[in-house]
Write a protein that holds these residues in place. Sequence first.
Motif, PDB file in Angstrom:
ATOM      1  N   PRO A  71       0.839  -1.201   0.000  1.00 59.52           N
ATOM      2  CA  PRO A  71       0.000   0.000   0.000  1.00 59.52           C
ATOM      3  C   PRO A  71       0.877   1.256   0.000  1.00 59.52           C
ATOM      4  O   PRO A  71       1.900   1.311   0.696  1.00 59.52           O
ATOM      5  CB  PRO A  71      -0.804  -0.121   1.296  1.00 59.52           C
ATOM      6  CG  PRO A  71      -0.001  -1.008   2.176  1.00 59.52           C
ATOM      7  CD  PRO A  71       0.807  -1.900   1.281  1.00 59.52           C
ATOM      8  N   VAL A  72       0.494   2.233  -0.815  1.00 62.33           N
ATOM      9  CA  VAL A  72       1.200   3.509  -0.905  1.00 62.33           C
ATOM     10  C   VAL A  72       0.175   4.625  -1.084  1.00 62.33           C
ATOM     11  O   VAL A  72      -0.980   4.363  -1.393  1.00 62.33           O
ATOM     12  CB  VAL A  72       2.209   3.544  -2.089  1.00 62.33           C
ATOM     13  CG1 VAL A  72       3.333   2.529  -1.892  1.00 62.33           C
ATOM     14  CG2 VAL A  72       1.506   3.332  -3.422  1.00 62.33           C
ATOM     15  N   VAL A  73       0.621   5.844  -0.925  1.00 61.11           N
ATOM     16  CA  VAL A  73      -0.203   7.002  -1.240  1.00 61.11           C
ATOM     17  C   VAL A  73       0.273   7.489  -2.607  1.00 61.11           C
ATOM     18  O   VAL A  73       1.344   8.068  -2.724  1.00 61.11           O
ATOM     19  CB  VAL A  73      -0.060   8.107  -0.174  1.00 61.11           C
ATOM     20  CG1 VAL A  73      -0.820   9.352  -0.582  1.00 61.11           C
ATOM     21  CG2 VAL A  73      -0.541   7.603   1.177  1.00 61.11           C
ATOM     22  N   ALA A  74      -0.490   7.198  -3.649  1.00 60.17           N
ATOM     23  CA  ALA A  74      -0.111   7.557  -5.014  1.00 60.17           C
ATOM     24  C   ALA A  74      -0.962   8.742  -5.462  1.00 60.17           C
ATOM     25  O   ALA A  74      -2.166   8.613  -5.648  1.00 60.17           O
ATOM     26  CB  ALA A  74      -0.308   6.368  -5.948  1.00 60.17           C
ATOM     27  N   ASN A  75      -0.333   9.873  -5.611  1.00 59.69           N
ATOM     28  CA  ASN A  75      -1.026  11.091  -6.020  1.00 59.69           C
ATOM     29  C   ASN A  75      -1.038  11.187  -7.534  1.00 59.69           C
ATOM     30  O   ASN A  75       0.025  11.242  -8.158  1.00 59.69           O
ATOM     31  CB  ASN A  75      -0.303  12.315  -5.448  1.00 59.69           C
ATOM     32  CG  ASN A  75      -0.335  12.333  -3.951  1.00 59.69           C
ATOM     33  OD1 ASN A  75      -1.286  12.823  -3.372  1.00 59.69           O
ATOM     34  ND2 ASN A  75       0.692  11.787  -3.318  1.00 59.69           N
ATOM     35  N   PRO A  76      -2.235  11.210  -8.155  1.00 62.02           N
ATOM     36  CA  PRO A  76      -2.285  11.340  -9.605  1.00 62.02           C
ATOM     37  C   PRO A  76      -1.763  12.710 -10.044  1.00 62.02           C
ATOM     38  O   PRO A  76      -2.070  13.725  -9.419  1.00 62.02           O
ATOM     39  CB  PRO A  76      -3.759  11.182  -9.951  1.00 62.02           C
ATOM     40  CG  PRO A  76      -4.501  11.111  -8.674  1.00 62.02           C
ATOM     41  CD  PRO A  76      -3.540  11.098  -7.544  1.00 62.02           C
ATOM     42  N   VAL A  77      -0.953  12.712 -11.092  1.00 61.63           N
ATOM     43  CA  VAL A  77      -0.453  13.942 -11.714  1.00 61.63           C
ATOM     44  C   VAL A  77      -0.695  13.813 -13.208  1.00 61.63           C
ATOM     45  O   VAL A  77      -1.176  12.781 -13.684  1.00 61.63           O
ATOM     46  CB  VAL A  77       1.037  14.190 -11.381  1.00 61.63           C
ATOM     47  CG1 VAL A  77       1.222  14.450  -9.888  1.00 61.63           C
ATOM     48  CG2 VAL A  77       1.918  13.042 -11.828  1.00 61.63           C
ATOM     49  N   ALA A  78      -0.352  14.829 -13.966  1.00 60.19           N
ATOM     50  CA  ALA A  78      -0.699  14.903 -15.391  1.00 60.19           C
ATOM     51  C   ALA A  78      -0.383  13.629 -16.173  1.00 60.19           C
ATOM     52  O   ALA A  78      -1.223  13.148 -16.921  1.00 60.19           O
ATOM     53  CB  ALA A  78       0.000  16.097 -16.026  1.00 60.19           C
ATOM     54  N   ASP A  79       0.790  13.053 -16.007  1.00 57.17           N
ATOM     55  CA  ASP A  79       1.175  11.898 -16.828  1.00 57.17           C
ATOM     56  C   ASP A  79       1.447  10.635 -16.029  1.00 57.17           C
ATOM     57  O   ASP A  79       2.011   9.682 -16.542  1.00 57.17           O
ATOM     58  CB  ASP A  79       2.387  12.243 -17.685  1.00 57.17           C
ATOM     59  CG  ASP A  79       3.594  12.655 -16.852  1.00 57.17           C
ATOM     60  OD1 ASP A  79       3.437  12.876 -15.632  1.00 57.17           O
ATOM     61  OD2 ASP A  79       4.693  12.755 -17.410  1.00 57.17           O
ATOM     62  N   GLY A  80       1.065  10.639 -14.758  1.00 60.51           N
ATOM     63  CA  GLY A  80       1.331   9.457 -13.937  1.00 60.51           C
ATOM     64  C   GLY A  80       0.970   9.674 -12.483  1.00 60.51           C
ATOM     65  O   GLY A  80      -0.106  10.170 -12.156  1.00 60.51           O
TER      66      GLY A  80
END
Length: 131
Positions: free
Chosen positions: A51-60
């Motif tokens: 589990p991670v905290v994955a912050n969406p950004v423009a290309d990933g």
Amino acid sequence: MTPQPSFRDGMRMFNKHVLNPAMLHLAGRKHWYASAIRHTGRASGKSYVTPVVANPVADGFIIPLPYGTGVDWLRNVLAAGRATITSGGRTYDVITPEIIDAASAAPKLSPRHRQAFHRFGIDDFLQVTVK
């Protein structure tokens, strides 16, 4: 003389053995803050999910690294050059993993996330691109 483990090291071990297994039941689901990153072991070839905290950004995605750059899941992703992230109920193949510093990550993050990560003293982030 053996150095004393830091509070952060103790928290990392607690999370790895207690919290993460419980968190995996929710990670990646729609409307949940934590994502799941699937990666392959460098030596074992075994598939792992963390589990991670994955912050969406423009290309990933940009993933904060609160325990630094020496954690196994990160070393696996960097060695493979790819991973799979499940976030918000969707699954993404990601490539081109790169460790970036807080100054490079900050402009890509929301003010709320930028402030929270700064407050927790997170200096390193993993940036990945959706394939």
